[in-house]
Design a protein around this motif. Sequence first.
Motif, PDB file in Angstrom:
ATOM      1  N   TYR A   3      95.904   2.292 -22.579  1.00 21.00           N
ATOM      2  CA  TYR A   3      94.711   2.981 -22.119  1.00 21.00           C
ATOM      3  C   TYR A   3      94.943   4.459 -21.868  1.00 21.00           C
ATOM      4  CZ  TYR A   3      92.079  -1.284 -21.969  1.00 21.00           C
ATOM      5  OH  TYR A   3      91.413  -2.412 -22.334  1.00 21.00           O
ATOM      6  N   TYR A   9      84.876   4.543 -29.717  1.00 18.42           N
ATOM      7  CA  TYR A   9      84.215   3.255 -29.853  1.00 18.42           C
ATOM      8  C   TYR A   9      82.857   3.422 -30.534  1.00 18.42           C
ATOM      9  CZ  TYR A   9      87.558   1.571 -26.392  1.00 18.42           C
ATOM     10  OH  TYR A   9      88.700   1.231 -25.736  1.00 18.42           O
ATOM     11  N   LYS A  11      79.091   1.249 -30.634  1.00 18.48           N
ATOM     12  CA  LYS A  11      78.332   0.155 -30.035  1.00 18.48           C
ATOM     13  C   LYS A  11      77.286  -0.332 -31.030  1.00 18.48           C
ATOM     14  CE  LYS A  11      76.860   2.097 -26.157  1.00 18.48           C
ATOM     15  NZ  LYS A  11      76.277   2.231 -24.795  1.00 18.48           N
ATOM     16  N   VAL A  30      78.996 -12.781 -28.037  1.00 19.76           N
ATOM     17  CA  VAL A  30      80.328 -12.171 -28.003  1.00 19.76           C
ATOM     18  C   VAL A  30      81.280 -12.902 -28.948  1.00 19.76           C
ATOM     19  CG1 VAL A  30      82.350 -11.760 -26.524  1.00 19.76           C
ATOM     20  CG2 VAL A  30      80.065 -11.209 -25.687  1.00 19.76           C
ATOM     21  N   HIS A  34      83.098 -11.117 -32.035  1.00 18.13           N
ATOM     22  CA  HIS A  34      84.561 -11.102 -32.089  1.00 18.13           C
ATOM     23  C   HIS A  34      85.082 -11.553 -33.452  1.00 18.13           C
ATOM     24  CE1 HIS A  34      88.698 -11.467 -30.839  1.00 18.13           C
ATOM     25  NE2 HIS A  34      88.697 -12.750 -31.190  1.00 18.13           N
ATOM     26  N   SER A  41      85.867  -4.757 -27.710  1.00 15.65           N
ATOM     27  CA  SER A  41      86.437  -4.368 -26.434  1.00 15.65           C
ATOM     28  C   SER A  41      85.596  -4.752 -25.219  1.00 15.65           C
ATOM     29  CB  SER A  41      86.668  -2.855 -26.428  1.00 15.65           C
ATOM     30  OG  SER A  41      87.296  -2.454 -25.244  1.00 15.65           O
ATOM     31  N   TRP A  42      84.285  -4.564 -25.253  1.00 16.83           N
ATOM     32  CA  TRP A  42      83.435  -4.840 -24.096  1.00 16.83           C
ATOM     33  C   TRP A  42      81.998  -5.028 -24.515  1.00 16.83           C
ATOM     34  CZ3 TRP A  42      80.124  -0.660 -23.823  1.00 16.83           C
ATOM     35  CH2 TRP A  42      80.585   0.550 -24.298  1.00 16.83           C
ATOM     36  N   GLU A  44      77.643  -4.912 -22.896  1.00 22.83           N
ATOM     37  CA  GLU A  44      76.662  -4.576 -21.870  1.00 22.83           C
ATOM     38  C   GLU A  44      75.433  -5.445 -22.104  1.00 22.83           C
ATOM     39  OE1 GLU A  44      75.524  -0.527 -22.604  1.00 22.83           O
ATOM     40  OE2 GLU A  44      77.546   0.237 -22.352  1.00 22.83           O
ATOM     41  N   VAL A  67      77.590  -4.495 -27.893  1.00 22.10           N
ATOM     42  CA  VAL A  67      79.029  -4.737 -27.911  1.00 22.10           C
ATOM     43  C   VAL A  67      79.708  -3.506 -28.485  1.00 22.10           C
ATOM     44  CG1 VAL A  67      78.845  -7.255 -28.062  1.00 22.10           C
ATOM     45  CG2 VAL A  67      78.956  -5.923 -30.158  1.00 22.10           C
TER      46      VAL A  67
END
Length: 73
Positions: A3, A9, A11, A30, A34, A41-42, A44, A67
């Motif tokens: 990090y 990134y 989205k 998700v 994936h 990574s993450w 919302e 994502v």
Amino acid sequence: MSYGEDRIYKKVEVIGVSKNGIEAAIQAAVGKAHKTLEKLSWFEVQDIRGHVTEDGTVSEYQVVLKVAFQLKG
């Protein structure tokens, strides 16, 4: 991945659908993201909605997610 490194990134929006609740709809979205996007990574949650049947029960949950995945460097 460390990090301390610079990262970029992207989205994208996905919609998860499940008859088994909000968490199941999130996991469906998700999980599929994936499988199709590298370095996911993450996420919302953007919106939650569902379908109501004629008898007033919830028959389907729909969760709109953004994502994010790391772009290749």
